[in-house]
Design a protein around this motif. Sequence first.
Motif, short mmCIF file in Angstrom:
data_model
loop_
_atom_site.label_atom_id
_atom_site.label_comp_id
_atom_site.label_asym_id
_atom_site.label_seq_id
_atom_site.Cartn_x
_atom_site.Cartn_y
_atom_site.Cartn_z
N TYR A 91 0.82 -1.21 0.00
CA TYR A 91 0.00 0.00 0.00
C TYR A 91 0.85 1.26 0.00
O TYR A 91 0.41 2.32 -0.46
CB TYR A 91 -0.94 0.00 1.21
CG TYR A 91 -2.11 -0.93 1.03
CD1 TYR A 91 -3.10 -0.66 0.09
CD2 TYR A 91 -2.22 -2.10 1.77
CE1 TYR A 91 -4.18 -1.51 -0.10
CE2 TYR A 91 -3.29 -2.97 1.59
CZ TYR A 91 -4.26 -2.66 0.64
OH TYR A 91 -5.31 -3.53 0.46
N GLN A 92 2.09 1.12 0.47
CA GLN A 92 2.96 2.30 0.52
C GLN A 92 4.41 1.84 0.62
O GLN A 92 4.72 0.88 1.31
CB GLN A 92 2.60 3.17 1.73
CG GLN A 92 3.47 4.38 1.91
CD GLN A 92 2.92 5.37 2.93
OE1 GLN A 92 2.98 6.56 2.74
NE2 GLN A 92 2.37 4.87 4.02
N TRP A 93 5.31 2.55 -0.10
CA TRP A 93 6.75 2.36 0.04
C TRP A 93 7.34 3.75 0.22
O TRP A 93 7.42 4.54 -0.70
CB TRP A 93 7.31 1.64 -1.18
CG TRP A 93 8.79 1.77 -1.45
CD1 TRP A 93 9.37 2.11 -2.64
CD2 TRP A 93 9.88 1.55 -0.53
NE1 TRP A 93 10.75 2.11 -2.53
CE2 TRP A 93 11.08 1.77 -1.25
CE3 TRP A 93 9.96 1.18 0.82
CZ2 TRP A 93 12.34 1.64 -0.66
CZ3 TRP A 93 11.21 1.06 1.42
CH2 TRP A 93 12.38 1.28 0.69
N ALA A 94 7.69 4.07 1.46
CA ALA A 94 8.24 5.37 1.82
C ALA A 94 9.67 5.17 2.29
O ALA A 94 9.92 4.42 3.24
CB ALA A 94 7.41 6.03 2.92
N ASP A 95 10.60 5.81 1.63
CA ASP A 95 12.01 5.60 1.94
C ASP A 95 12.62 6.85 2.55
O ASP A 95 12.55 7.94 1.97
CB ASP A 95 12.76 5.22 0.67
CG ASP A 95 14.12 4.61 0.97
OD1 ASP A 95 14.31 4.13 2.10
OD2 ASP A 95 14.98 4.61 0.08
N GLY A 96 13.19 6.69 3.72
CA GLY A 96 13.82 7.80 4.42
C GLY A 96 15.28 7.94 4.06
O GLY A 96 15.81 7.23 3.19
N SER A 97 15.94 8.85 4.71
CA SER A 97 17.39 9.01 4.60
C SER A 97 17.92 9.23 6.01
O SER A 97 18.29 10.34 6.40
CB SER A 97 17.74 10.18 3.68
OG SER A 97 19.12 10.15 3.35
N ALA A 98 17.92 8.13 6.78
CA ALA A 98 18.23 8.21 8.21
C ALA A 98 19.71 8.38 8.49
O ALA A 98 20.10 8.79 9.58
CB ALA A 98 17.70 6.96 8.92
N TYR A 99 20.55 8.07 7.52
CA TYR A 99 22.00 8.18 7.71
C TYR A 99 22.44 9.51 7.10
O TYR A 99 22.81 9.60 5.93
CB TYR A 99 22.70 6.98 7.06
CG TYR A 99 22.27 5.68 7.71
CD1 TYR A 99 22.97 5.15 8.79
CD2 TYR A 99 21.12 5.02 7.29
CE1 TYR A 99 22.55 3.98 9.41
CE2 TYR A 99 20.69 3.86 7.90
CZ TYR A 99 21.41 3.34 8.96
OH TYR A 99 20.98 2.20 9.59
N VAL A 100 22.39 10.53 7.92
CA VAL A 100 22.61 11.90 7.44
C VAL A 100 24.04 12.09 6.95
O VAL A 100 24.31 12.96 6.12
CB VAL A 100 22.23 12.91 8.53
CG1 VAL A 100 22.37 14.34 8.03
CG2 VAL A 100 20.80 12.67 9.00
N GLY A 139 11.62 2.51 4.56
CA GLY A 139 13.04 2.21 4.43
C GLY A 139 13.91 3.16 5.23
O GLY A 139 13.54 4.29 5.52
N SER A 140 15.10 2.68 5.54
CA SER A 140 16.06 3.46 6.33
C SER A 140 16.85 4.45 5.50
O SER A 140 17.43 5.40 6.02
CB SER A 140 17.06 2.52 7.01
OG SER A 140 17.87 1.86 6.03
N GLY A 141 16.90 4.24 4.18
CA GLY A 141 17.86 4.95 3.37
C GLY A 141 19.19 4.20 3.36
O GLY A 141 19.41 3.27 4.14
N THR A 142 20.08 4.59 2.47
CA THR A 142 21.37 3.91 2.32
C THR A 142 22.14 3.88 3.63
O THR A 142 22.35 4.92 4.26
CB THR A 142 22.21 4.63 1.25
OG1 THR A 142 21.47 4.72 0.05
CG2 THR A 142 23.50 3.88 0.99
N ILE A 143 22.58 2.69 4.02
CA ILE A 143 23.39 2.57 5.24
C ILE A 143 24.74 3.25 5.00
O ILE A 143 25.39 3.03 3.98
CB ILE A 143 23.61 1.09 5.62
CG1 ILE A 143 22.30 0.31 5.59
CG2 ILE A 143 24.27 1.00 7.00
CD1 ILE A 143 21.24 0.80 6.52
#
Length: 327
Positions: free
Chosen positions: A80-89, A262-266
């Motif tokens: 229903y949703q794929w939301a990807d963050g960018s947690a590794y600033v 998603g966490s974003g790229t490690i």
Amino acid sequence: MKLATLKDGSRDGQLVVVSRDLKTAHYATDIAGKLQTALDDWHFLAPQLQDLYDALNAGRARHPFAFDPRQCMAPLPRAYQWADGSAYVNHVELVRRARGAEMPPEFWTDPLMYQGGSDDLLGPCDDIVCASEAWGIDFEAEVAVITGDVRMGATPEQAAEGIRLLMLANDVSLRNLIPAELAKGFGFFQSKPATAFSPVAVTPDELGEAWRERKVHLPLTVWWNSKKVGSPDCGTDMVFDFGQLIAHICKTRNVRAGSIVGSGTISNVDRSKGYCCIAEKRTLETIESGAPVTPFMQYGDAVKIEMFDAQGRSIFGAIDQVVAAPA
């Protein structure tokens, strides 16, 4: 427990329970035919799936069979949703520094996030099909969670209670299409093709002590054409945990069961840990010598993404893909 979805010719596949060692599986059809069904009624169906999982690991399941990751779809083949963050600033800061852009201070307090396509998610061994090598084909190794229902306005603590499963992701990017899209001021679209996910999704308890602070405290290893290029720790340098990422979505809307975040790229500040996307390697080359040297992926290139526990056992199975031209 560990869950997977096997290909059966349909859009949503067949839900199976997978043994802890990833060697055997058992159809969950009598409980839930597909993962979305289980997510929609999690509190009633999850205990039944857990019982089947326990029986499978104890050798008491009635009809086990050999588990083959190559037969897997994404655990949730369409979401229903794929939301990807960018947690590794750290990753964001490097990319901006390479192009001479200032790092806005709010990037450290307010997560970046984009909404990707969720109607066509790839299995762990499906090809990365791309019409042109010139588009700058890049892998991005991430951790992702699948949620249950989370209400609008939830705090990070409340949002974390909605985490049902974790999995790995390869959020493929077409780097040479990104600048023109961002210049329009409306975000990613064509530059973000279908995302691939690990063979299995696991409940947080499967990670044991490695799941704490709403983060996964284990390395994520990436091989590019069989060469190990990165193994950064997912818990280190993760500025926004999964509770915060889900709460970010919930600020103005409800999040429904079957959403993937998603966490974003490690990315680790410690450069010795390598990289989880080619863009970061090229960024470091630009900072150090003024220009990137490492090319993006070409047809025939392979990427493998996998996470191991403290005893060296694969937790999610491997994402193992090859870049291919359209048929």
